[in-house]
Design a protein around this motif. Structure first.
Motif, PDB file in Angstrom:
ATOM      1  N   VAL A 197      -5.574   0.265  -4.478  1.00 43.44           N
ATOM      2  CA  VAL A 197      -6.479   1.365  -4.154  1.00 43.44           C
ATOM      3  C   VAL A 197      -6.317   2.491  -5.178  1.00 43.44           C
ATOM      4  O   VAL A 197      -7.307   3.046  -5.694  1.00 43.44           O
ATOM      5  CB  VAL A 197      -6.198   1.906  -2.728  1.00 43.44           C
ATOM      6  N   SER A 229     -10.797  -2.372   2.742  1.00 44.45           N
ATOM      7  CA  SER A 229     -10.368  -3.761   2.917  1.00 44.45           C
ATOM      8  C   SER A 229      -8.851  -3.851   3.049  1.00 44.45           C
ATOM      9  O   SER A 229      -8.322  -4.823   3.548  1.00 44.45           O
ATOM     10  CB  SER A 229     -10.869  -4.623   1.757  1.00 44.45           C
ATOM     11  N   HIS A 230      -8.140  -2.827   2.614  1.00 42.26           N
ATOM     12  CA  HIS A 230      -6.676  -2.869   2.696  1.00 42.26           C
ATOM     13  C   HIS A 230      -6.177  -2.519   4.093  1.00 42.26           C
ATOM     14  O   HIS A 230      -5.481  -3.293   4.722  1.00 42.26           O
ATOM     15  CB  HIS A 230      -6.070  -1.920   1.654  1.00 42.26           C
ATOM     16  N   ARG A 278     -13.566   1.693  -1.231  1.00 38.72           N
ATOM     17  CA  ARG A 278     -13.927   0.310  -0.893  1.00 38.72           C
ATOM     18  C   ARG A 278     -12.650  -0.517  -0.746  1.00 38.72           C
ATOM     19  O   ARG A 278     -12.492  -1.310   0.174  1.00 38.72           O
ATOM     20  CB  ARG A 278     -14.813  -0.252  -2.004  1.00 38.72           C
ATOM     21  N   ALA A 279     -11.716  -0.305  -1.672  1.00 44.12           N
ATOM     22  CA  ALA A 279     -10.459  -1.049  -1.630  1.00 44.12           C
ATOM     23  C   ALA A 279      -9.641  -0.669  -0.402  1.00 44.12           C
ATOM     24  O   ALA A 279      -9.020  -1.515   0.236  1.00 44.12           O
ATOM     25  CB  ALA A 279      -9.670  -0.798  -2.909  1.00 44.12           C
ATOM     26  N   ALA A 280      -9.632   0.619  -0.064  1.00 45.46           N
ATOM     27  CA  ALA A 280      -8.851   1.076   1.093  1.00 45.46           C
ATOM     28  C   ALA A 280      -9.412   0.482   2.378  1.00 45.46           C
ATOM     29  O   ALA A 280      -8.672   0.111   3.284  1.00 45.46           O
ATOM     30  CB  ALA A 280      -8.869   2.601   1.166  1.00 45.46           C
ATOM     31  N   GLU A 285      -3.834   6.563   3.379  1.00 51.93           N
ATOM     32  CA  GLU A 285      -5.117   5.955   3.018  1.00 51.93           C
ATOM     33  C   GLU A 285      -6.208   6.518   3.928  1.00 51.93           C
ATOM     34  O   GLU A 285      -7.202   7.030   3.478  1.00 51.93           O
ATOM     35  CB  GLU A 285      -5.019   4.431   3.063  1.00 51.93           C
ATOM     36  N   ALA A 343      -7.681   1.639  -8.587  1.00 54.84           N
ATOM     37  CA  ALA A 343      -9.155   1.707  -8.526  1.00 54.84           C
ATOM     38  C   ALA A 343      -9.628   3.160  -8.575  1.00 54.84           C
ATOM     39  O   ALA A 343     -10.555   3.499  -9.309  1.00 54.84           O
ATOM     40  CB  ALA A 343      -9.664   1.011  -7.262  1.00 54.84           C
ATOM     41  N   ASP A 344      -8.963   4.023  -7.805  1.00 58.66           N
ATOM     42  CA  ASP A 344      -9.298   5.452  -7.838  1.00 58.66           C
ATOM     43  C   ASP A 344      -9.213   6.002  -9.256  1.00 58.66           C
ATOM     44  O   ASP A 344     -10.118   6.688  -9.733  1.00 58.66           O
ATOM     45  CB  ASP A 344      -8.302   6.244  -6.968  1.00 58.66           C
ATOM     46  N   GLY A 370     -12.092   3.194  -4.981  1.00 58.74           N
ATOM     47  CA  GLY A 370     -10.854   3.268  -4.221  1.00 58.74           C
ATOM     48  C   GLY A 370     -11.115   3.178  -2.723  1.00 58.74           C
ATOM     49  O   GLY A 370     -10.378   2.522  -1.981  1.00 58.74           O
ATOM     50  N   ALA A 390       4.001  -1.789   0.941  1.00 56.95           N
ATOM     51  CA  ALA A 390       4.358  -2.099  -0.432  1.00 56.95           C
ATOM     52  C   ALA A 390       4.708  -0.831  -1.205  1.00 56.95           C
ATOM     53  O   ALA A 390       5.585  -0.823  -2.062  1.00 56.95           O
ATOM     54  CB  ALA A 390       3.210  -2.835  -1.116  1.00 56.95           C
ATOM     55  N   VAL A 450      -5.330  -8.172  10.722  1.00 55.98           N
ATOM     56  CA  VAL A 450      -6.008  -9.440  10.442  1.00 55.98           C
ATOM     57  C   VAL A 450      -7.097  -9.690  11.499  1.00 55.98           C
ATOM     58  O   VAL A 450      -7.502 -10.822  11.729  1.00 55.98           O
ATOM     59  CB  VAL A 450      -5.017 -10.635  10.393  1.00 55.98           C
ATOM     60  N   ALA A 488      -5.054   8.134  -1.058  1.00 55.77           N
ATOM     61  CA  ALA A 488      -5.681   7.077  -1.852  1.00 55.77           C
ATOM     62  C   ALA A 488      -7.064   6.784  -1.300  1.00 55.77           C
ATOM     63  O   ALA A 488      -7.334   7.007  -0.119  1.00 55.77           O
ATOM     64  CB  ALA A 488      -4.822   5.822  -1.837  1.00 55.77           C
ATOM     65  N   GLY A 489      -7.915   6.258  -2.156  1.00 56.20           N
ATOM     66  CA  GLY A 489      -9.277   5.926  -1.727  1.00 56.20           C
ATOM     67  C   GLY A 489     -10.211   7.100  -1.857  1.00 56.20           C
ATOM     68  O   GLY A 489     -11.126   7.273  -1.055  1.00 56.20           O
ATOM     69  N   SER A 534       1.269   2.528   3.570  1.00 53.93           N
ATOM     70  CA  SER A 534       1.369   1.239   2.894  1.00 53.93           C
ATOM     71  C   SER A 534       2.823   0.798   2.806  1.00 53.93           C
ATOM     72  O   SER A 534       3.688   1.552   2.352  1.00 53.93           O
ATOM     73  CB  SER A 534       0.776   1.366   1.477  1.00 53.93           C
TER      74      SER A 534
END
Lengths: 474, 474
Positions: free
Chosen positions: A325, B266-267, B262-264, B228, A328-329, B260, B177, B120, B254-255, B175
């Protein structure tokens, strides 16, 4: 106008080939050699002798018979045989005499390390030295400089305590301290250099000369410039424009704000100029501009190691959603595109990932992605025709060590002509992966912003000097 | 509206004190303990047992009698004595049963590490777990989370392979990770934490709860947040506003861009929201905002270690002109001031420096400045009333090692209530200086941009939560 004319005449009689005597000498004399390595003359003697330079190195010091186990000559004229280059580390007042001796020995180039010239207001002495040099056809680097390194011939004529690793980045700096810091940082990161040059007071040789030389230097694949001021803007732009046709140039211009410009004026008496004008001039000359020394080094690593992208579309593959993320940002903030992938590509990616992974862009391969996933997803992204460069992202999450993903990225990159860069976040746990990637020629960064900025540097190079029209897919 | 009402009721009956059972438990059970440290349950068991936690740790696994040399219980109810906290590392479907057992044992809080819930699409199972927790008064962290660390009581309930060093930064991340990467990076930099919390799916406990807890945590001096999305924006803002009155909060959201966001989505299925609104909301809540995880960590180090400046005027002392120029450029770009010093102050500085040093701002102390110059110049700048914070800059130039300057900076900083930060550029040659500065409580950065951004973080904190009116000198 008198000065300008003198300069123009000197350029006419001295071609850039002269710089081969400076950077690829067959014989060098160090005047002011010392056995005390805590002194500048001692550190230079040690560095010059400790490599495996195949040419001849003569030490000169009237008060010593041997230094570091080598015979010492009392002056330049007593040296047998020819001399290409002389490096001068004696008190400023003694420099003109040494230059006269150098002229008698038909020396072609001189590095004047000694300080005490224009940088402290002693313009007269500097003019005197320059006039001797000009009248006798000696090219001069400095005075008040840190010296040069040519790793191809294993010659270090600086007083740096850190060695330069062999590499393909040429680093040119106006600031000597920036050279020390950069060499020391680069060594710790495994970053190598082809040539390393500190310009000092630029009484003769300047950035433009070095750029002309580097244009045809086979060892150099990218040129990094730290600038405070440029004396002859037109000539610099011409040299940069010509050199940047052959290899990427990345530059950091310090003194762009009012506070910075004031500091630069007192530092190297450089007139900083207006930000917009400088930025436009660099762009027009094909030079990629960055604003911090970390980006200067990081950008040069990317430019030296990776091809030029043909567009602005970035593919991101990650095992850590949050890092994806953030990358991408940053990419979007820097004007790059992170395109949505087609159904077809998403389907292919989905085929090599577990059910709950995200096949969008960023592709979130989830925490247990290893060698196979990194290789397959990188390959799909690089081959699909929907992205122009790849940023592969990894952070250790306990289950997968960094070596597998690193090998996967290196292998995928070896089958493409598109640029690939990596972001490995962490400390000890990603060290091995960083090493594997670096050995495989993939630039590695530690944080999202750095990786995105390196990608942006590559894209800017592509825009300034397109291999083919941007946005057109091969 | 039903959901909102249920939430409001639950906040009424559960005070932030409940989180003491999560972060300061006297007894913990790990359900799904394992002796295989390559498994999550094994890594958690190892981490929990390897510290010197004074409370009781019970391992639960119906198929084992001993793990890592310790007695294992078949279920929660067979554990003798009280249980504050249970950490659950069993397959998702088995979690509700464990929660029912936990309720029978009158457990106060649970960490659900197990994945396979809302992240999920299994929202139903997550709702079931939450409803058990709510009806039995159990606070829940997670599910799908990395756990918590409290270094004050030497308790690590994560599966991290890297230990957290003791420190005074509380790190909260959505997050997992990002937690792994941050812990591993921080360890390599000697950066320590008070509390370390990964929120996971936030079925119950969220950022706001943790902020309420940290407000009165004596070990925590600064709070770093990686976000996020925020589910209940109003409650987050209220909690942040209240907590930031007591200690600085720095956040990375983030995002923020379209790519960003869009990614957040889906994350973590987070709705990112509009950049301007989020930034305004954070500012209004007294939260300092940064845009990269490197700045999140670097900014937190500055906030935890240094006081709040009372104005925006930066003094810069350097042994490397080029680095001084670049720091000045960055400071001005970030909205800080690098004021011209008065004649009087310049005269005082000139008195402790060699003739050719520059006493402007940046003060260029030249390459041979050591302990005495760093200490004296830093002290003059900090005392003179013309700057609000100091950036001290050093790079090795062969003659002066980094220890002396570092000691000089630490000593000058100990006599002031103004913030001091350091920039040491290089690799091995500045390691010792970095260590000395860090031990002396001075945040150290490696490049101009990073140091200037840390200074800007301190200044922003000063603007958001002024100790006294900005610009008014004490």
């Amino acid at each position: 106008m008198m000065v300008m004319t003198a300069r123009i005449v000197s350029w006419m009689v001295m071609s850039s080939d002269d710089l081969r005597y400076l950077l690829e000498p067959r014989s060098v004399a160090i005047v002011g050699a010392s056995s005390d390595i805590r002194k500048v003359g001692g550190a230079i003697s040690r560095n010059a002798l400790s490599g495996s330079f195949k040419g001849r190195i003569y030490l000169v010091n009237p008060r010593r018979r041997t230094i570091l186990g080598r015979r010492v000559y009392p002056d330049l004229t007593s040296i047998p045989g020819d001399l290409d280059l002389v490096e001068i580390v004696v008190p400023a007042e003694a420099v003109p005499d040494v230059m006269v001796q150098a002229a008698e020995k038909d020396v072609k180039a001189a590095i004047i390390v000694s300080a005490g010239f224009a940088e402290v207001g002693n313009v007269e002495l500097q003019d005197k030295v320059r006039s001797i040099a000009r009248s006798r056809g000696i090219r001069v680097l400095g005075p008040n400089c840190f010296g040069v390194i040519n790793t191809m011939i294993d010659l270090d004529l600086t007083f740096s305590f850190t060695r330069a690793l062999k590499g393909n980045i040429a680093f040119i700096s106006q600031s000597g301290a920036m050279c020390c810091g950069t060499l020391d940082y680069a060594y710790s990161q495994g970053i190598g250099f082809s040539k390393f040059v500190n310009l000092g007071n630029k009484c003769d040789i300047d950035e433009a000369d070095i750029l002309e030389y580097l244009e045809s230097d086979t060892q150099t694949r990218a040129i990094a410039l730290y600038l405070e001021g440029v004396k002859d803007g037109r000539r610099f732009m011409e040299a940069a424009e010509e050199a940047s046709k052959h290899k990427p140039i990345i530059a950091m211009k310090a003194g762009l704000t009012e506070a910075g410009a004031r500091a630069a004026l007192s530092h190297t008496a450089s007139l900083a100029g207006r930000r917009e004008i400088i930025e436009a001039a660099l762009r027009q000359s094909g030079v990629v501009k960055v604003e911090d020394v970390e980006d200067l080094i990081g950008g040069a690593v990317a430019l030296a190691g990776q091809p030029t992208p043909r567009g602005v579309r970035v593919g991101i593959a990650t095992n850590a959603g949050g890092l994806g993320v953030t990358v991408a940002d940053w990419c979007q903030s820097l004007g790059l595109e992170v395109p949505v992938l087609s159904e077809e590509v998403r389907r292919r990616i989905g085929g090599v990932l577990p059910r709950f992974a995200s096949s969008g862009n960023p592709v979130d391969m989830t925490g247990d992605a290893g060698y196979a996933q990194y290789k397959a997803v990188s390959q799909i992204l690089l081959e699909c025709g929907e992205v122009d460069l790849l940023i592969a992202v990894f952070t250790s999450q306990g289950l997968v060590t960094s070596d597998g993903p690193a090998h996967g990225i290196v292998e995928a990159a070896s089958n493409t002509r598109k640029p690939v860069i990596a972001l490995l976040m962490g400390g000890r746990s990603v060290e091995q992966g960083r090493r594997i990637l670096a050995q495989g020629g993939i630039p590695v960064y530690g944080f999202p912003e750095k990786a995105a900025r390196a990608a942006s540097v590559l894209v800017q190079r592509g825009i300034l000097r397109p291999q083919r029209p941007l946005g057109v897919e091969s």
